[in-house]
Design a protein around this motif. Sequence first.
Motif, short mmCIF file in Angstrom:
data_model
loop_
_atom_site.label_atom_id
_atom_site.label_comp_id
_atom_site.label_asym_id
_atom_site.label_seq_id
_atom_site.Cartn_x
_atom_site.Cartn_y
_atom_site.Cartn_z
N GLY A 48 7.34 -20.63 -53.63
CA GLY A 48 6.05 -20.43 -54.48
C GLY A 48 6.34 -20.03 -55.93
N ASP A 49 5.52 -19.02 -56.08
CA ASP A 49 5.43 -18.27 -57.53
C ASP A 49 6.97 -17.70 -57.92
N ASN A 50 7.67 -17.47 -57.01
CA ASN A 50 9.11 -16.73 -57.22
C ASN A 50 10.27 -17.73 -57.36
N GLN A 79 5.59 -2.62 -47.70
CA GLN A 79 5.83 -2.86 -48.93
C GLN A 79 7.30 -3.11 -48.91
N VAL A 80 7.83 -4.41 -49.43
CA VAL A 80 9.21 -4.57 -49.58
C VAL A 80 9.55 -4.07 -50.86
N THR A 81 10.88 -3.04 -50.88
CA THR A 81 11.46 -2.69 -52.11
C THR A 81 12.70 -3.33 -52.48
N TYR A 88 0.48 -18.25 -50.02
CA TYR A 88 0.34 -19.79 -49.79
C TYR A 88 1.70 -20.36 -49.17
N GLY A 89 2.67 -19.86 -49.93
CA GLY A 89 3.97 -20.44 -49.46
C GLY A 89 4.39 -20.08 -48.08
N GLY A 90 4.57 -18.47 -48.00
CA GLY A 90 4.76 -17.90 -46.60
C GLY A 90 4.02 -18.38 -45.43
N SER A 125 1.58 -22.65 -58.77
CA SER A 125 0.27 -23.00 -57.95
C SER A 125 0.23 -22.86 -56.37
N GLY A 126 -0.92 -22.32 -55.98
CA GLY A 126 -1.05 -22.53 -54.39
C GLY A 126 -0.34 -23.97 -53.99
N GLN A 127 -0.86 -24.91 -54.45
CA GLN A 127 -0.68 -26.15 -53.90
C GLN A 127 0.79 -26.32 -53.96
N VAL A 139 6.54 -9.84 -43.18
CA VAL A 139 6.37 -8.37 -43.78
C VAL A 139 5.29 -8.82 -44.97
N ASP A 140 4.17 -8.19 -45.04
CA ASP A 140 3.25 -8.03 -46.15
C ASP A 140 2.66 -6.79 -46.26
N ARG A 141 2.27 -6.59 -47.56
CA ARG A 141 1.43 -5.26 -47.93
C ARG A 141 0.05 -5.19 -47.53
C1 LIG Z 1 -7.52 -16.23 -60.32
C2 LIG Z 1 -6.61 -17.20 -59.99
C3 LIG Z 1 -6.93 -18.60 -59.47
C4 LIG Z 1 -5.98 -19.49 -59.23
N1 LIG Z 1 -6.52 -20.95 -58.69
C5 LIG Z 1 -5.70 -21.78 -58.17
C6 LIG Z 1 -5.96 -22.99 -58.05
O1 LIG Z 1 -7.15 -23.51 -58.20
N2 LIG Z 1 -5.36 -23.84 -57.38
C7 LIG Z 1 -3.85 -23.50 -57.21
O2 LIG Z 1 -3.08 -24.24 -56.66
N3 LIG Z 1 -3.38 -22.23 -57.66
C8 LIG Z 1 -4.37 -21.19 -57.82
N4 LIG Z 1 -3.80 -20.19 -58.63
C9 LIG Z 1 -2.28 -19.67 -58.45
C10 LIG Z 1 -2.01 -19.42 -56.57
O3 LIG Z 1 -3.02 -18.31 -56.40
C11 LIG Z 1 -0.54 -19.06 -56.90
O4 LIG Z 1 0.17 -19.96 -57.49
C12 LIG Z 1 -0.25 -18.80 -55.42
O5 LIG Z 1 -1.05 -17.93 -54.82
C13 LIG Z 1 1.23 -18.60 -55.08
O6 LIG Z 1 1.67 -18.52 -53.85
P1 LIG Z 1 2.71 -17.57 -53.24
O7 LIG Z 1 3.04 -17.97 -51.71
O8 LIG Z 1 3.93 -17.98 -54.12
O9 LIG Z 1 2.31 -16.18 -53.37
P2 LIG Z 1 1.02 -15.19 -53.10
O10 LIG Z 1 0.07 -16.39 -52.63
O11 LIG Z 1 0.48 -14.74 -54.30
O12 LIG Z 1 1.47 -14.40 -52.07
C14 LIG Z 1 2.22 -13.40 -52.27
C15 LIG Z 1 2.25 -12.49 -50.90
O13 LIG Z 1 3.38 -11.37 -50.99
C16 LIG Z 1 2.64 -10.21 -50.55
N5 LIG Z 1 3.48 -9.13 -51.58
C17 LIG Z 1 3.75 -9.24 -52.88
N6 LIG Z 1 4.45 -8.21 -53.30
C18 LIG Z 1 4.93 -7.51 -51.88
C19 LIG Z 1 5.79 -6.51 -51.49
N7 LIG Z 1 6.64 -5.83 -52.68
N8 LIG Z 1 5.93 -6.18 -50.20
C20 LIG Z 1 4.88 -6.74 -49.39
N9 LIG Z 1 4.17 -7.82 -49.47
C21 LIG Z 1 4.17 -8.07 -51.05
C22 LIG Z 1 1.18 -10.22 -51.21
O14 LIG Z 1 0.45 -9.28 -50.71
C23 LIG Z 1 0.74 -11.58 -50.88
O15 LIG Z 1 0.36 -11.71 -49.43
C24 LIG Z 1 -4.71 -19.09 -58.93
C25 LIG Z 1 -4.42 -17.73 -59.33
C26 LIG Z 1 -5.16 -16.95 -59.61
C27 LIG Z 1 -4.91 -15.54 -60.02
#
Ligand SMILES: Cc1cc2nc3c(=O)[nH]c(=O)nc-3n(C[C@H](O)[C@H](O)[C@H](O)COP(=O)(O)OP(=O)(O)OC[C@H]3O[C@@H](n4cnc5c(N)ncnc54)[C@H](O)[C@@H]3O)c2cc1C
Length: 351
Positions: A267-269, A72-74, A11-13, A277-279, A33-35
Amino acid sequence: MRKLVVLGGGYGGMRVIERVLGHQLKDVSITLVDRLPYHGLKTEYYALAAGTVSDRDIRIDFPEEIDYIYGQVTDIDTGDKMVLLASGEKVPYDDLVIGLGCEDKYHNVPGAAEFTYSIQTLEESRKTQQAINGLSPGSIVSIVGAGLSGVELASELRESRPDLTVRLFDRGPSVLSFLSSRVSMYVQSWFEEHGVEVINQSNIVRVDADGLWNHEQHFPSDLTVWTAGIQPVAVVRNQGWELDGGGRVKLTPHHYVPEQPDIFVVGDNASLPYAPSGQLAEAQAEQIVQVLLCKWKGVSYPDLPDIKLRGTLGSLGKKAGFGVFMGKQSLTGKVARLLKSGILWKHKVIK
Ligand SMILES: Cc1cc2nc3c(=O)[nH]c(=O)nc-3n(C[C@H](O)[C@H](O)[C@H](O)COP(=O)(O)OP(=O)(O)OC[C@H]3O[C@@H](n4cnc5c(N)ncnc54)[C@H](O)[C@@H]3O)c2cc1C
């Protein structure tokens, strides 16, 4: 040419990439870069696991205008400004945005990592789906953790497999009490009406192949799904940067790592004043792009406003839902479910 590298097309990227692309900059190249070979809609992984949507329904192709590296990022070599991949490849960057998301956190509960299924990654959700849908009638599925993802999984599974016993272990006195008492009561009674057993004030202390222990009591379980905690992926936690209590990276007000002005975390990091959250990831990504544009123009960074979130929406199967807006207005029933479907549709078709 300045090289922007984005780790993780979640979501963030993705929001960072879409917004930078929108500026049609001639002197910035974007590498993702994504797995995964596509953007996985993590908010829908519960439905994949329950068997109510197909894999294709919950992914979006990456934009063609960017360079994409499947891997896969290590690790990150911040000295040489290189991202290291499991394949041995090294990806140089000028600016880096890290959005690698979360993995399960098991809180040192013995057996949890070995004997529970997960919905934190697409790959894990597929495994969970296969295992759940292969269960014989009358089997018991236990879901540990009644946050948004546990609640959505339990209700979706109830509709998908009415022949299973579904148990939801909730740490609190009533499910989703952190949202609003109206939503909490609505969800709790939906579960009662639909035959999902909610075990409130639970504390799971051990999991094994036969079931789980809640406090001193053993509950047999044919399959257990863990939705009781998340933490940033290890590659981010292990960078040596200052982390908050949830393992998220503490950042400057402009979302970069202190002493590392070329490394942004989204995002989550990222350690932010809201639950992940995704939002939130998308709203923070908008601000990161604002900062990057200033950086590339060589102008000083603006003061960024506090991030504002619209609220929370959740589903109870395909016909009911719940939501809380602006921190206080609650919505329950079909309209909440329709709104959630509408937001998913918008995410899929409108950038
Ligand atoms: C079941 C469920 C329901 C949810 N419902 C909601 C909701 O209704 N509303 C809401 O706002 N949020 C919701 N969330 C939370 C939301 O999904 C996350 O907060 C959001 O996806 C975070 O976005 P992000 O960009 O940080 O990471 P992510 O969207 O998780 O993206 C991370 C990316 O990094 C990649 N990646 C990870 N590690 C590696 C690696 N080592 N090498 C290469 N690539 C890698 C993954 O493949 C992925 O594409 C929910 C989560 C879950 C599990």
